[in-house]
Design a protein around this motif. Structure first.
Motif, PDB file in Angstrom:
ATOM      1  N   TYR A  20      87.684  79.946  90.708  1.00 33.65           N
ATOM      2  CA  TYR A  20      88.098  78.427  90.601  1.00 33.65           C
ATOM      3  C   TYR A  20      86.912  77.491  91.070  1.00 33.65           C
ATOM      4  N   GLY A  21      86.319  76.737  89.891  1.00 33.89           N
ATOM      5  CA  GLY A  21      85.304  76.293  89.945  1.00 33.89           C
ATOM      6  C   GLY A  21      83.906  77.298  90.401  1.00 33.89           C
ATOM      7  N   ALA A  22      83.214  77.027  91.429  1.00 35.13           N
ATOM      8  CA  ALA A  22      82.084  77.627  92.164  1.00 35.13           C
ATOM      9  C   ALA A  22      82.635  78.804  93.159  1.00 35.13           C
ATOM     10  N   GLU A  23      83.659  78.535  93.563  1.00 34.80           N
ATOM     11  CA  GLU A  23      84.170  79.466  94.452  1.00 34.80           C
ATOM     12  C   GLU A  23      84.972  80.648  94.151  1.00 34.80           C
ATOM     13  N   THR A  24      84.751  81.713  94.655  1.00 31.95           N
ATOM     14  CA  THR A  24      85.541  82.920  94.434  1.00 31.95           C
ATOM     15  C   THR A  24      86.607  83.135  95.358  1.00 31.95           C
ATOM     16  N   TYR A  25      87.735  83.549  94.756  1.00 38.20           N
ATOM     17  CA  TYR A  25      89.050  83.938  95.914  1.00 38.20           C
ATOM     18  C   TYR A  25      89.598  85.156  95.391  1.00 38.20           C
ATOM     19  N   LEU A  51      93.371  83.356 109.472  1.00 36.03           N
ATOM     20  CA  LEU A  51      93.033  83.145 108.196  1.00 36.03           C
ATOM     21  C   LEU A  51      93.610  81.852 107.485  1.00 36.03           C
ATOM     22  N   GLN A  52      92.946  81.153 106.587  1.00 39.26           N
ATOM     23  CA  GLN A  52      93.457  79.691 105.928  1.00 39.26           C
ATOM     24  C   GLN A  52      93.293  80.096 104.662  1.00 39.26           C
ATOM     25  N   PRO A  53      94.160  80.822 103.799  1.00 36.44           N
ATOM     26  CA  PRO A  53      94.176  80.777 102.280  1.00 36.44           C
ATOM     27  C   PRO A  53      94.795  79.781 101.929  1.00 36.44           C
ATOM     28  N   LYS A  54      94.000  79.295 100.376  1.00 31.82           N
ATOM     29  CA  LYS A  54      94.376  78.045  99.915  1.00 31.82           C
ATOM     30  C   LYS A  54      95.862  78.689  98.992  1.00 31.82           C
ATOM     31  N   ARG A  55      96.474  77.652  98.758  1.00 28.29           N
ATOM     32  CA  ARG A  55      98.026  78.024  98.108  1.00 28.29           C
ATOM     33  C   ARG A  55      97.956  77.509  96.417  1.00 28.29           C
ATOM     34  N   ARG A  56      98.267  78.399  95.557  1.00 32.74           N
ATOM     35  CA  ARG A  56      98.447  77.945  94.237  1.00 32.74           C
ATOM     36  C   ARG A  56      99.789  78.376  93.956  1.00 32.74           C
ATOM     37  N   LEU A  61      95.361  82.451  97.922  1.00 29.99           N
ATOM     38  CA  LEU A  61      93.861  82.648  97.603  1.00 29.99           C
ATOM     39  C   LEU A  61      93.101  82.479  98.741  1.00 29.99           C
ATOM     40  N   TYR A  62      92.603  83.645  99.125  1.00 29.21           N
ATOM     41  CA  TYR A  62      91.714  83.922 100.352  1.00 29.21           C
ATOM     42  C   TYR A  62      89.956  83.601  99.713  1.00 29.21           C
ATOM     43  N   SER A  63      89.309  82.906 100.293  1.00 32.41           N
ATOM     44  CA  SER A  63      88.029  82.595  99.967  1.00 32.41           C
ATOM     45  C   SER A  63      87.085  83.653 100.708  1.00 32.41           C
ATOM     46  N   SER A  64      85.993  83.611 100.174  1.00 31.33           N
ATOM     47  CA  SER A  64      84.766  84.580 100.760  1.00 31.33           C
ATOM     48  C   SER A  64      84.802  84.523 102.230  1.00 31.33           C
ATOM     49  N   ARG A  65      84.947  83.086 102.799  1.00 30.85           N
ATOM     50  CA  ARG A  65      84.937  82.888 104.134  1.00 30.85           C
ATOM     51  C   ARG A  65      86.203  83.531 104.972  1.00 30.85           C
ATOM     52  N   ASP A  66      87.365  83.619 104.229  1.00 32.54           N
ATOM     53  CA  ASP A  66      88.536  84.299 104.944  1.00 32.54           C
ATOM     54  C   ASP A  66      88.115  85.924 104.810  1.00 32.54           C
ATOM     55  N   ARG A  67      87.638  86.290 103.803  1.00 32.41           N
ATOM     56  CA  ARG A  67      87.199  87.652 103.604  1.00 32.41           C
ATOM     57  C   ARG A  67      86.207  88.081 104.690  1.00 32.41           C
ATOM     58  N   ALA A  68      85.356  87.281 104.980  1.00 32.06           N
ATOM     59  CA  ALA A  68      84.380  87.592 105.972  1.00 32.06           C
ATOM     60  C   ALA A  68      85.284  87.535 107.173  1.00 32.06           C
ATOM     61  N   ARG A  69      86.060  86.445 107.726  1.00 30.50           N
ATOM     62  CA  ARG A  69      86.887  86.321 108.744  1.00 30.50           C
ATOM     63  C   ARG A  69      87.658  87.752 108.875  1.00 30.50           C
ATOM     64  N   LEU A  70      88.318  88.245 107.876  1.00 30.45           N
ATOM     65  CA  LEU A  70      89.120  89.254 108.007  1.00 30.45           C
ATOM     66  C   LEU A  70      88.184  90.457 108.402  1.00 30.45           C
ATOM     67  N   LYS A  71      87.300  90.812 107.924  1.00 34.31           N
ATOM     68  CA  LYS A  71      86.193  91.693 108.233  1.00 34.31           C
ATOM     69  C   LYS A  71      86.091  91.795 109.736  1.00 34.31           C
ATOM     70  N   LEU A  72      85.688  90.611 110.246  1.00 35.68           N
ATOM     71  CA  LEU A  72      85.359  90.434 111.800  1.00 35.68           C
ATOM     72  C   LEU A  72      86.733  90.633 112.505  1.00 35.68           C
ATOM     73  N   ILE A  73      87.748  90.206 111.946  1.00 37.18           N
ATOM     74  CA  ILE A  73      89.046  90.365 112.809  1.00 37.18           C
ATOM     75  C   ILE A  73      89.419  91.870 112.846  1.00 37.18           C
ATOM     76  N   LEU A  74      89.087  92.650 111.895  1.00 36.30           N
ATOM     77  CA  LEU A  74      89.435  94.034 111.804  1.00 36.30           C
ATOM     78  C   LEU A  74      88.205  94.828 112.665  1.00 36.30           C
ATOM     79  N   LEU A  75      87.309  94.289 112.776  1.00 34.93           N
ATOM     80  CA  LEU A  75      86.189  94.811 113.688  1.00 34.93           C
ATOM     81  C   LEU A  75      86.692  94.728 115.078  1.00 34.93           C
ATOM     82  N   GLY A  76      86.877  93.204 115.410  1.00 34.94           N
ATOM     83  CA  GLY A  76      87.377  93.096 116.772  1.00 34.94           C
ATOM     84  C   GLY A  76      88.640  93.923 117.094  1.00 34.94           C
ATOM     85  N   ARG A  77      89.614  94.074 116.177  1.00 31.56           N
ATOM     86  CA  ARG A  77      90.724  94.728 116.636  1.00 31.56           C
ATOM     87  C   ARG A  77      90.294  96.285 116.782  1.00 31.56           C
ATOM     88  N   LYS A  78      89.332  97.001 115.968  1.00 29.51           N
ATOM     89  CA  LYS A  78      88.993  98.212 116.277  1.00 29.51           C
ATOM     90  C   LYS A  78      88.351  98.325 117.557  1.00 29.51           C
TER      91      LYS A  78
END
Length: 157
Positions: A20-25, A51-56, A61-78
């Motif tokens: 959507y525009g310049a951002e990837t979701y 996580l704070q996805p946008k809603r359509r 819709l999860y942003s690249s920032r949400d994706r990065a945060r998810l990666k860190l969440i899972l690392l933290g949980r691990k």
């Protein structure tokens, strides 16, 4: 320093993105498959403010920032961090700052978790020794018990 490298996590990308525009979701199912987590887990992380996805409409819709945060969440949980600690760490991220405060918190929490894990490791090693001895003792007793049982059965016949 980006949020994704705050814990030294690489920033690879997945296919099937929505732009959507310049951002990837990323859609919820795409992140679920990529990170092998349930849809319920993603919604749970959203409910906890991680996580704070946008809603359509009904679509998340999860942003690249949400994706990065998810990666860190899972690392933290691990590595055993509670969600509360993970949220504190992620919330300290400042895309325009040096993130020294965030890194100090990660270091402090990581050292504390390392101490916990080392103690658990010692306890597990001790439990394995005890269990190995128990199994060995039981195996040593079984043949003689089986022989006595067979002898008693023969006498009763």
């Amino acid at each position: 320093m980006s949020e994704e490298n705050a814990w030294s996590v690489s920033g690879d990308t997945a296919g099937g993105r929505t732009s959507y525009g310049a951002e990837t979701y990323y859609r919820i199912g795409e992140l679920s498959r990529e990170f092998n987590v349930t849809l319920r887990a993603l919604r749970f992380y959203e409910d906890k403010g991680l996580l704070q996805p946008k809603r359509r409409g009904t679509m998340r819709l999860y942003s690249s920032r949400d994706r990065a945060r998810l990666k860190l969440i899972l690392l933290g949980r691990k590595i055993g961090f509670p969600l509360r600690d993970i949220k504190q760490i992620l919330d300290l991220y400042d895309p325009k700052g040096t993130n020294v405060q965030q890194l100090r918190m990660v270091l402090k929490k990581s050292e504390r978790q390392m101490d916990r894990l080392e103690k658990q490791y010692i306890e597990i090693e001790e439990a394995v020794v005890e269990l190995t001895n128990l199994i060995s003792d039981i195996r040593d007793r079984l043949p003689s018990q089986d022989a006595k049982s067979e002898e008693q059965q023969r006498k009763a016949s």
